[in-house]
Design a protein around this motif. Sequence first.
Motif, PDB file in Angstrom:
ATOM      1  N   THR A   1     -21.874  51.964  -4.178  1.00 55.06           N
ATOM      2  CA  THR A   1     -21.167  50.928  -3.423  1.00 55.06           C
ATOM      3  C   THR A   1     -19.671  51.143  -3.589  1.00 55.06           C
ATOM      4  O   THR A   1     -19.159  51.178  -4.700  1.00 55.06           O
ATOM      5  CB  THR A   1     -21.555  49.518  -3.908  1.00 55.06           C
ATOM      6  OG1 THR A   1     -22.968  49.342  -3.755  1.00 55.06           O
ATOM      7  CG2 THR A   1     -20.835  48.450  -3.106  1.00 55.06           C
ATOM      8  N   ARG A   2     -18.984  51.279  -2.451  1.00 60.45           N
ATOM      9  CA  ARG A   2     -17.574  51.667  -2.470  1.00 60.45           C
ATOM     10  C   ARG A   2     -16.677  50.476  -2.130  1.00 60.45           C
ATOM     11  O   ARG A   2     -16.970  49.700  -1.202  1.00 60.45           O
ATOM     12  CB  ARG A   2     -17.333  52.814  -1.472  1.00 60.45           C
ATOM     13  CG  ARG A   2     -18.007  54.114  -1.897  1.00 60.45           C
ATOM     14  CD  ARG A   2     -18.138  55.094  -0.748  1.00 60.45           C
ATOM     15  NE  ARG A   2     -16.871  55.499  -0.166  1.00 60.45           N
ATOM     16  CZ  ARG A   2     -16.257  56.666  -0.428  1.00 60.45           C
ATOM     17  NH1 ARG A   2     -16.788  57.532  -1.276  1.00 60.45           N
ATOM     18  NH2 ARG A   2     -15.117  56.973   0.175  1.00 60.45           N
ATOM     19  N   ILE A   3     -15.559  50.362  -2.876  1.00 63.73           N
ATOM     20  CA  ILE A   3     -14.611  49.256  -2.726  1.00 63.73           C
ATOM     21  C   ILE A   3     -13.214  49.848  -2.617  1.00 63.73           C
ATOM     22  O   ILE A   3     -12.773  50.580  -3.512  1.00 63.73           O
ATOM     23  CB  ILE A   3     -14.677  48.293  -3.930  1.00 63.73           C
ATOM     24  CG1 ILE A   3     -16.118  47.810  -4.150  1.00 63.73           C
ATOM     25  CG2 ILE A   3     -13.728  47.126  -3.747  1.00 63.73           C
ATOM     26  CD1 ILE A   3     -16.545  47.848  -5.585  1.00 63.73           C
ATOM     27  N   LEU A   4     -12.512  49.545  -1.530  1.00 62.74           N
ATOM     28  CA  LEU A   4     -11.166  50.071  -1.308  1.00 62.74           C
ATOM     29  C   LEU A   4     -10.147  48.976  -1.593  1.00 62.74           C
ATOM     30  O   LEU A   4     -10.144  47.925  -0.944  1.00 62.74           O
ATOM     31  CB  LEU A   4     -11.023  50.568   0.130  1.00 62.74           C
ATOM     32  CG  LEU A   4      -9.698  51.240   0.494  1.00 62.74           C
ATOM     33  CD1 LEU A   4      -9.454  52.488  -0.357  1.00 62.74           C
ATOM     34  CD2 LEU A   4      -9.673  51.596   1.981  1.00 62.74           C
TER      35      LEU A   4
ATOM     36  N   GLY B   1      -1.289  57.531   5.548  1.00 65.14           N
ATOM     37  CA  GLY B   1      -1.144  58.741   6.339  1.00 65.14           C
ATOM     38  C   GLY B   1      -1.466  60.023   5.611  1.00 65.14           C
ATOM     39  O   GLY B   1      -1.828  61.020   6.235  1.00 65.14           O
ATOM     40  N   GLU B   2      -1.347  60.040   4.279  1.00 65.76           N
ATOM     41  CA  GLU B   2      -1.604  61.260   3.510  1.00 65.76           C
ATOM     42  C   GLU B   2      -3.037  61.332   2.978  1.00 65.76           C
ATOM     43  O   GLU B   2      -3.371  62.239   2.228  1.00 65.76           O
ATOM     44  CB  GLU B   2      -0.614  61.347   2.348  1.00 65.76           C
ATOM     45  CG  GLU B   2       0.837  61.423   2.806  1.00 65.76           C
ATOM     46  CD  GLU B   2       1.829  61.316   1.672  1.00 65.76           C
ATOM     47  OE1 GLU B   2       2.656  62.223   1.518  1.00 65.76           O
ATOM     48  OE2 GLU B   2       1.761  60.310   0.931  1.00 65.76           O
ATOM     49  N   ILE B   3      -3.876  60.364   3.360  1.00 64.87           N
ATOM     50  CA  ILE B   3      -5.243  60.295   2.854  1.00 64.87           C
ATOM     51  C   ILE B   3      -6.218  60.731   3.949  1.00 64.87           C
ATOM     52  O   ILE B   3      -6.125  60.268   5.094  1.00 64.87           O
ATOM     53  CB  ILE B   3      -5.587  58.861   2.392  1.00 64.87           C
ATOM     54  CG1 ILE B   3      -4.569  58.390   1.340  1.00 64.87           C
ATOM     55  CG2 ILE B   3      -7.005  58.803   1.833  1.00 64.87           C
ATOM     56  CD1 ILE B   3      -4.714  56.932   0.970  1.00 64.87           C
ATOM     57  N   ALA B   4      -7.155  61.586   3.610  1.00 64.48           N
ATOM     58  CA  ALA B   4      -8.173  62.009   4.572  1.00 64.48           C
ATOM     59  C   ALA B   4      -9.013  60.799   4.977  1.00 64.48           C
ATOM     60  O   ALA B   4      -9.480  60.054   4.107  1.00 64.48           O
ATOM     61  CB  ALA B   4      -9.060  63.086   3.951  1.00 64.48           C
TER      62      ALA B   4
ATOM     63  N   ALA C   1     -15.567  52.612   2.965  1.00 62.80           N
ATOM     64  CA  ALA C   1     -15.909  51.669   1.893  1.00 62.80           C
ATOM     65  C   ALA C   1     -16.745  50.522   2.437  1.00 62.80           C
ATOM     66  O   ALA C   1     -16.604  50.133   3.601  1.00 62.80           O
ATOM     67  CB  ALA C   1     -14.646  51.130   1.234  1.00 62.80           C
ATOM     68  N   HIS C   2     -17.597  49.982   1.587  1.00 68.27           N
ATOM     69  CA  HIS C   2     -18.401  48.814   1.970  1.00 68.27           C
ATOM     70  C   HIS C   2     -17.570  47.535   1.931  1.00 68.27           C
ATOM     71  O   HIS C   2     -17.773  46.624   2.737  1.00 68.27           O
ATOM     72  CB  HIS C   2     -19.607  48.672   1.030  1.00 68.27           C
ATOM     73  CG  HIS C   2     -20.528  49.844   1.041  1.00 68.27           C
ATOM     74  ND1 HIS C   2     -20.401  50.906   0.177  1.00 68.27           N
ATOM     75  CD2 HIS C   2     -21.594  50.124   1.835  1.00 68.27           C
ATOM     76  CE1 HIS C   2     -21.349  51.786   0.418  1.00 68.27           C
ATOM     77  NE2 HIS C   2     -22.086  51.349   1.425  1.00 68.27           N
TER      78      HIS C   2
ATOM     79  N   VAL D   1     -12.376  53.179   7.545  1.00 67.32           N
ATOM     80  CA  VAL D   1     -12.974  52.456   6.409  1.00 67.32           C
ATOM     81  C   VAL D   1     -14.396  52.005   6.731  1.00 67.32           C
ATOM     82  O   VAL D   1     -15.297  52.088   5.898  1.00 67.32           O
ATOM     83  CB  VAL D   1     -12.093  51.254   6.014  1.00 67.32           C
ATOM     84  CG1 VAL D   1     -12.715  50.495   4.833  1.00 67.32           C
ATOM     85  CG2 VAL D   1     -10.678  51.705   5.647  1.00 67.32           C
ATOM     86  N   ARG D   2     -14.597  51.473   7.917  1.00 70.34           N
ATOM     87  CA  ARG D   2     -15.900  50.951   8.361  1.00 70.34           C
ATOM     88  C   ARG D   2     -16.512  49.984   7.342  1.00 70.34           C
ATOM     89  O   ARG D   2     -17.659  50.146   6.915  1.00 70.34           O
ATOM     90  CB  ARG D   2     -16.879  52.100   8.649  1.00 70.34           C
ATOM     91  CG  ARG D   2     -16.406  53.084   9.694  1.00 70.34           C
ATOM     92  CD  ARG D   2     -17.529  53.989  10.199  1.00 70.34           C
ATOM     93  NE  ARG D   2     -18.202  54.707   9.124  1.00 70.34           N
ATOM     94  CZ  ARG D   2     -17.752  55.840   8.579  1.00 70.34           C
ATOM     95  NH1 ARG D   2     -16.626  56.372   9.002  1.00 70.34           N
ATOM     96  NH2 ARG D   2     -18.429  56.445   7.622  1.00 70.34           N
TER      97      ARG D   2
END
Length: 337
Positions: A215-218, A229-232, A238-239, A260-261
């Motif tokens: 489970t991903r958290i941004l 801008g520098e991040i792929a 993230a969820h 992000v979705r």
Amino acid sequence: MEKMKLTFVNVGYGEAILAECPDPLRPCGVFVMVIDGGSGEPGEYRDRASGRIPLAEYLSARGLNHIDVMVGTHIHEDHLCGLVPLLELWPPREFWQTLPAGLHRSLRPLPPLRDANSSQRKFLQSINDYRALCAGVEAAGGVVRTISAGWEARPCPGLSIRCLGPSRVRAAELAARYEELNREEDPGIFRQMLSALDGNMNNYSSILLLEYRGTRILLPGDANRLGYGEIAPADLCAHIFKVGHHGQRDGADAALIQAVRPRAAVCCASSDRRYQSAHPELLRFLLDNGIDLWFSDCPQLPGLDLPPHEALVFSIGEEGAFQAEYTRGGSPYETAI
């Protein structure tokens, strides 16, 4: 399976996040991380009708007995200064931040600025509090650690933490500007440099990606839509997404949300919607994309009737499984809008 708990404390206009993960090797079997601390100004908590509460008071009521890691995403009063009272109560083992780890030792305390406006006064306070935090952590035997893009940690079973931003180049740029400001003695030039750095500070924020058993958290601090801008784009998926810059209109755009979705978005806007936080246009865009909205405070908006709450608490399981609730005094309310 034991779950991770992620709590967004209602600190009004500001951010304070508590992460707790099961770990048998930590005190009481829990790894504890605090990300930002909200404001340190008493006036932010004078009106508690919406449930606002200083972070130190909330953690004391929760019966917290230690902090393993403290994170300062960036040097702004509404994120950093509420961490200072935690030093005497629960000095952390580590303090994660963006500047070179020993830089604070060469810095002078900055004097008050004559006729400073509110933003300048708050920023000066946060700069001096940053210096005090680093010194206090080291005095208590803790470690000040520098993080920037590419840095990773696995502090406890099932949890990984990646720093996606700022880049090392941007972090070095911040350090250079910070040192230059500290050396400047001409009051007029100092004032100009102070305001310029204050205005740019949001996009020097640490952008953290937490992943607990899939489970991903941004958590992007105050980064606005231009700060990624520098991040792929693939790294941003993230969820749960804590919207940057308190949900102001520049906090996200279509390209960012498409990358992000998220299934759920958290907006850390104050109940009075200061600085046009919790912007209706941005919130409507998130809702129109099928994203559940949650709030750390209770922003006053048409059709939004949130219960007064001290915290928004996520219980996080495996592979995108999570539940959320608003709580006050440890009691839960109903779920999302």
